[in-house]
Design an enzyme around this catalytic site. Structure first.
Site, short mmCIF file in Angstrom:
data_model
loop_
_atom_site.label_atom_id
_atom_site.label_comp_id
_atom_site.label_asym_id
_atom_site.label_seq_id
_atom_site.Cartn_x
_atom_site.Cartn_y
_atom_site.Cartn_z
N GLY A 200 0.81 -1.21 0.00
CA GLY A 200 0.00 0.00 0.00
C GLY A 200 0.84 1.26 0.00
CB THR A 201 3.91 2.21 1.88
OG1 THR A 201 3.34 1.87 3.15
CG2 THR A 201 4.81 3.41 2.02
CG ASN B 266 -5.04 3.63 9.27
OD1 ASN B 266 -5.29 4.67 8.68
ND2 ASN B 266 -4.01 3.52 10.06
CD GLN C 184 -6.96 -0.74 7.40
OE1 GLN C 184 -7.70 -1.68 7.72
NE2 GLN C 184 -5.70 -0.69 7.78
CB ALA D 84 -1.56 -8.94 -0.55
CG HIS D 85 -0.06 -6.70 5.02
ND1 HIS D 85 -0.06 -6.28 6.33
CD2 HIS D 85 0.18 -5.60 4.27
CE1 HIS D 85 0.20 -4.97 6.36
NE2 HIS D 85 0.33 -4.54 5.12
CB THR E 255 13.03 -9.92 -10.70
OG1 THR E 255 14.12 -9.79 -11.63
CG2 THR E 255 12.41 -11.30 -10.82
CB CYS F 161 -0.09 12.66 23.81
SG CYS F 161 -0.92 11.98 25.22
C1 LIG Z 1 -4.89 3.14 5.16
C2 LIG Z 1 -3.54 2.58 4.94
N1 LIG Z 1 -2.79 3.01 3.91
C3 LIG Z 1 -1.57 2.51 3.66
C4 LIG Z 1 -1.04 1.51 4.45
C5 LIG Z 1 0.32 0.95 4.12
O1 LIG Z 1 0.17 -0.30 3.52
P1 LIG Z 1 1.41 -1.35 3.45
O2 LIG Z 1 1.60 -1.86 4.83
O3 LIG Z 1 0.92 -2.41 2.50
O4 LIG Z 1 2.57 -0.61 2.92
C6 LIG Z 1 -1.78 1.02 5.54
C7 LIG Z 1 -1.22 -0.01 6.44
O5 LIG Z 1 -1.36 0.06 7.65
C8 LIG Z 1 -3.07 1.56 5.78
O6 LIG Z 1 -3.82 1.13 6.79
#
Ligand SMILES: Cc1ncc(COP(=O)(O)O)c(C=O)c1O
Length: 381
Positions: free
Chosen positions: A70-71, A150, A178, A199-200, A236, A326
């Protein structure tokens, strides 16, 4: 055996996904770029996976690009919008994931874009009137808003945001990390430029994900190198991860209705039990409104154990995530809770659910919480 209520952080891999991946690891090791049979068979498996993902998301295979998660997908959508689509203004919210916020902040710091934060309603939803105002003032912007938050579980209406973006000729990136595999998403019916997935979060492997790039936009390679991913991302491919992800998505979509019914009921039960047993309990975000059934952010009454609550839950064998509002000192806290104005004296715990969770686990967690939060008797001298 611990109780795992942290499925928004990551999910256990589905045994069928493990089987598909381990079979492939044993039998199909070719480099997908090789032109011989060993390479071609892995290439075919990757392209089958792409077709599966595309079909399940309602788009064409040419619109799916595999990433490391996702990142990377969030980074690619945002950075490529600025580099290749001429985006000068990005409209986002203060409660986005850091994969989005830190990327935009860096670009803003470099003077490449202006960052505009949309206002939130008191329960953490996007203020749609403010979004429209920002769109009017900043033509051809990129809007980056997540589908489900999230930390809170709050959901946006992707269709409504997409329509608004279309009206103002804006690009729309939706971080769906999410929700892919948990909420129905039919890209053929939505005005979205990019979505991101990992995917995780849906019982697949870690370190693999995808970005959807609407075929109406053309961007240049994100990672230069070989011609993998149709020239967009050299290197790859994570072939096992890609094939495992497609399998995980297939299973998640096939079970979606069933899991939705089970987890909607489970979340409701958790809320009821908390209200019944913990006086003064509250919820961060719109827990009982437009919220994902996978996430519940609980705001506990002020307690002497404070930040120790999460640690005590861990000791009691319950995995959950925490955060507080905080924003100073060593405890940086949650930017999301801070942005919605959560009371920093109330400890917050995010419980997030997966299909394997049961009401019996909820009962155990409630019992443990009641015990932890019980006022300790004063010693009498
Ligand atoms: C809303 C959201 N975006 C992006 C990410 C990042 O995804 P990844 O862990 O696959 O890089 C997360 C993971 O916690 C997430 O909850």
């Amino acid at each position: 055996m611990s109780i795992y209520f942290d499925n928004a952080a990551t999910t256990p891999m589905h045994p069928e996904v493990v089987k598909v991946m381990s079979d492939m690891m044993l039998n199909n090791f070719g480099n997908p770029s090789s032109t011989h049979a060993a390479g071609r068979e892995v290439k075919t498996m990757i392209e089958d996976a792409r077709r599966t993902v595309a079909k399940l998301m309602g788009c064409t295979p040419g619109e799916i690009f595999f990433t490391s998660g996702g990142t990377e997908a969030d980074n690619m959508a945002i950075r490529k919008s600025v580099e290749d689509l001429g985006v000068k203004h990005i409209i986002t919210s203060p409660i986005e994931h850091h994969a989005v916020l830190h990327t935009i902040e860096e670009l803003a710091h470099q003077g490449k874009v202006a960052m505009h934060l949309v206002k939130l309603t008191p329960n953490g939803h996007i203020d749609m009137a403010d979004l429209e105002r920002l769109l009017q003032e900043n033509p051809s912007a990129l809007v980056s808003l997540m589908h489900s938050n999230n930390e809170l579980g709050n959901l946006i209406d992707i269709a409504e945001v997409g329509e608004l973006c279309k009206k103002y000729n804006a690009y729309f990136h939706c971080d769906t990390v999410q929700t892919v595999g948990h909420q129905p998403i039919d890209l053929s019916k939505l005005n979205v430029t990019f979505i991101a997935a990992g995917a995780h979060k849906f019982n697949g492997p870690k370190g693999v994900g995808f970005i959807y790039i609407n075929s109406a936009v053309k961007i240049h390679p994100y990672i230069t190198g070989g011609a993998q991913e149709r020239n967009m991302r050299g290197g790859t491919e994570n072939a096992y991860g890609i094939v495992g992800m497609a399998k995980a998505l297939e299973i998640a979509v096939a079970n979606m209705e069933h899991d939705k019914a089970h987890l909607t009921d489970l979340k409701k039960y958790f809320i009821e039990q908390l209200k019944a047993h913990i006086p003064g309990v509250q919820f961060n975000g719109d827990a009982e409104g437009r919220s994902a059934y996978t996430v519940l952010n609980v705001s506990f009454p002020p307690t002497p154990i404070g930040e120790m609550l999460l640690f005590k839950l861990d000791i009691a064998g319950i995995c959950a995530s925490g955060g507080s509002a905080c924003s100073s000192g060593s405890n940086i806290g949650s930017h999301v809770l801070h942005a919605i104005g959560a009371d920093k004296n109330r400890p917050a715990v995010r419980f997030s659910f997966g299909h394997q969770n049961t009401k019996a686990e909820v009962d155990t967690a409630i019992q443990a919480l009641v015990e932890m939060l019980k006022p300790k008797e004063q010693a009498v001298n």
